[in-house]
Write a protein that holds these residues in place. Structure first.
Motif, PDB file in Angstrom:
ATOM      1  N   PRO A  47     -52.226  88.137 -36.465  1.00  0.00           N
ATOM      2  CA  PRO A  47     -50.879  88.942 -36.467  1.00  0.00           C
ATOM      3  C   PRO A  47     -49.911  88.086 -37.177  1.00  0.00           C
ATOM      4  CG  PRO A  47     -51.295  88.310 -34.176  1.00  0.00           C
ATOM      5  CD  PRO A  47     -52.638  87.886 -35.047  1.00  0.00           C
ATOM      6  N   ARG A  48     -49.866  86.649 -37.199  1.00  0.00           N
ATOM      7  CA  ARG A  48     -49.055  85.797 -37.849  1.00  0.00           C
ATOM      8  C   ARG A  48     -48.951  85.983 -39.235  1.00  0.00           C
ATOM      9  NH1 ARG A  48     -50.668  80.458 -34.568  1.00  0.00           N
ATOM     10  NH2 ARG A  48     -52.602  81.457 -34.985  1.00  0.00           N
ATOM     11  N   LEU A  49     -49.938  86.605 -39.980  1.00  0.00           N
ATOM     12  CA  LEU A  49     -49.961  86.835 -41.630  1.00  0.00           C
ATOM     13  C   LEU A  49     -49.073  87.774 -41.873  1.00  0.00           C
ATOM     14  CD1 LEU A  49     -53.883  86.883 -41.842  1.00  0.00           C
ATOM     15  CD2 LEU A  49     -52.340  84.965 -42.369  1.00  0.00           C
ATOM     16  N   GLY A  50     -48.163  87.658 -42.929  1.00  0.00           N
ATOM     17  CA  GLY A  50     -47.416  88.348 -43.623  1.00  0.00           C
ATOM     18  C   GLY A  50     -48.392  89.682 -44.126  1.00  0.00           C
ATOM     19  N   GLN A  51     -47.414  90.613 -44.498  1.00  0.00           N
ATOM     20  CA  GLN A  51     -48.199  91.624 -45.010  1.00  0.00           C
ATOM     21  C   GLN A  51     -48.894  91.722 -46.279  1.00  0.00           C
ATOM     22  OE1 GLN A  51     -48.252  94.590 -43.128  1.00  0.00           O
ATOM     23  NE2 GLN A  51     -49.417  95.788 -44.809  1.00  0.00           N
ATOM     24  N   GLN A  52     -48.227  91.027 -47.216  1.00  0.00           N
ATOM     25  CA  GLN A  52     -49.050  90.748 -48.361  1.00  0.00           C
ATOM     26  C   GLN A  52     -50.182  89.863 -48.264  1.00  0.00           C
ATOM     27  OE1 GLN A  52     -46.202  88.690 -51.054  1.00  0.00           O
ATOM     28  NE2 GLN A  52     -45.486  90.643 -51.859  1.00  0.00           N
ATOM     29  N   GLN A  53     -50.261  89.004 -47.243  1.00  0.00           N
ATOM     30  CA  GLN A  53     -51.428  88.158 -47.073  1.00  0.00           C
ATOM     31  C   GLN A  53     -52.382  89.125 -46.307  1.00  0.00           C
ATOM     32  OE1 GLN A  53     -49.076  85.405 -44.579  1.00  0.00           O
ATOM     33  NE2 GLN A  53     -50.099  83.767 -45.483  1.00  0.00           N
ATOM     34  N   ARG A  54     -52.013  89.852 -45.356  1.00  0.00           N
ATOM     35  CA  ARG A  54     -52.880  90.908 -44.899  1.00  0.00           C
ATOM     36  C   ARG A  54     -53.748  91.869 -45.993  1.00  0.00           C
ATOM     37  NH1 ARG A  54     -49.619  93.187 -39.720  1.00  0.00           N
ATOM     38  NH2 ARG A  54     -49.214  91.256 -38.517  1.00  0.00           N
ATOM     39  N   GLU A  55     -52.940  92.241 -46.796  1.00  0.00           N
ATOM     40  CA  GLU A  55     -53.222  93.135 -47.884  1.00  0.00           C
ATOM     41  C   GLU A  55     -54.131  92.459 -48.860  1.00  0.00           C
ATOM     42  OE1 GLU A  55     -49.722  94.735 -49.762  1.00  0.00           O
ATOM     43  OE2 GLU A  55     -49.510  96.226 -47.968  1.00  0.00           O
ATOM     44  N   ARG A  56     -53.978  91.118 -49.250  1.00  0.00           N
ATOM     45  CA  ARG A  56     -54.663  90.428 -49.864  1.00  0.00           C
ATOM     46  C   ARG A  56     -56.066  90.237 -49.548  1.00  0.00           C
ATOM     47  NH1 ARG A  56     -51.865  85.891 -50.123  1.00  0.00           N
ATOM     48  NH2 ARG A  56     -50.366  86.931 -51.614  1.00  0.00           N
ATOM     49  N   ALA A  57     -56.127  89.839 -48.159  1.00  0.00           N
ATOM     50  CA  ALA A  57     -57.435  89.657 -47.370  1.00  0.00           C
ATOM     51  C   ALA A  57     -58.174  90.742 -47.373  1.00  0.00           C
ATOM     52  CB  ALA A  57     -56.939  89.105 -46.015  1.00  0.00           C
ATOM     53  N   LEU A  58     -57.695  92.069 -47.042  1.00  0.00           N
ATOM     54  CA  LEU A  58     -58.365  93.256 -46.780  1.00  0.00           C
ATOM     55  C   LEU A  58     -59.170  93.471 -48.321  1.00  0.00           C
ATOM     56  CD1 LEU A  58     -56.057  95.405 -44.449  1.00  0.00           C
ATOM     57  CD2 LEU A  58     -58.396  94.171 -44.123  1.00  0.00           C
TER      58      LEU A  58
END
Length: 251
Positions: free
Chosen positions: A230-241
């Motif tokens: 949950p500490r990942l930012g939205q952009q990091q999450r989208e990039r990972a997915l």
């Protein structure tokens, strides 16, 4: 989750046998600082087996023992949650702060930091490491003398788990009449198979038995679970997915 394959498991051990036979990625964990850890079905099942052996052999847990899982979903807490199901433990729900001191004491409390009344009253505190590949506890608070360092302790246990007796399908995995029994958990897992779907989930809450059933069914059916800190930012999450090709996001 809609069923795609209706895979059938005779019992909970059959589910883990199926998971352990898969060499494909089962869980991918993304943490802060660029951490990425990938576990195949075989490796995840090994960690679940090791954890089950730790619970039974070291902590004297038995079917019906209570566990308070207070660690947001991480590959280690996922292994812990699945091991709790595999050994027939009853997962106590989280209580709000005002009622925490009145909650039933857990025989085993699990978290990243020993915080709150439930941690203080538990028979055993088991502390997890946050670092994806940490070999010992790495929390901000010191490890107190009577707590168990999961990352350090679990490595010495066997990679296979052999229960003394088959678990009773009527065994409760949650307290109360409305809680899931082991049989109902297995039914839910069987219905959750999605034939290789890649599911992304933000790991901002504990995995209750129902969520664990959904994830276990997905994994045993050849799916992949992408857990995002949950500490990942939205952009990091989208990039990972996007990197993992996640079909959709779950809770």
């Amino acid at each position: 989750m809609a069923s795609m394959s209706h895979r059938t498991f005779a019992d909970v051990e059959a589910l883990f046998t199926t998971l352990g036979a898969s060499p494909t990625p089962a869980v991918v964990w993304y943490g802060p600082g660029g951490e990425r850890t990938e576990l195949s079905g075989r490796v995840l099942e090994n960690w679940v087996a090791k954890t089950a052996n730790l619970l039974v052999e070291e902590l004297d847990a038995a079917p019906g023992s209570t566990i308070a899982l207070r660690a947001p979903a991480h590959w280690r807490s996922l292994a812990m949650g699945l091991a709790a199901v595999r050994t027939g433990l009853v997962q106590l729900p989280r209580t709000d702060g005002a009622r925490e001191a009145e909650a039933v004491p857990a025989q085993v409390w699990v978290g990243f930091e020993a915080e709150g009344a439930q941690a203080r009253t538990a028979q055993t505190r088991l502390l997890l490491a946050r670092g994806a590949l940490a070999a010992s506890y790495d929390g901000a608070s010191p490890l107190d003398a009577d707590a168990v360092d999961y990352a350090a302790a679990v490595r010495s246990f066997a990679d296979s788990y052999d229960p003394f007796d088959p678990l009773d399908p009527e065994l409760p995995l949650e307290p109360g009449e409305a809680g899931l029994s082991l049989g109902a958990w297995l039914d839910r897992a069987q219905e959750a198979g999605q034939g290789g779907v890649v599911l992304g989930a933000v790991a901002d809450r504990e995995a209750d038995p129902g969520l664990l059933a959904d994830w276990a069914g997905l994994l045993a059916d050849g799916g992949t679970l992408v857990l995002l800190d949950p500490r990942l930012g939205q952009q990091q999450r989208e990039r990972a997915l996007a990197q993992e090709g996640a079909d959709h996001s779950g809770r």
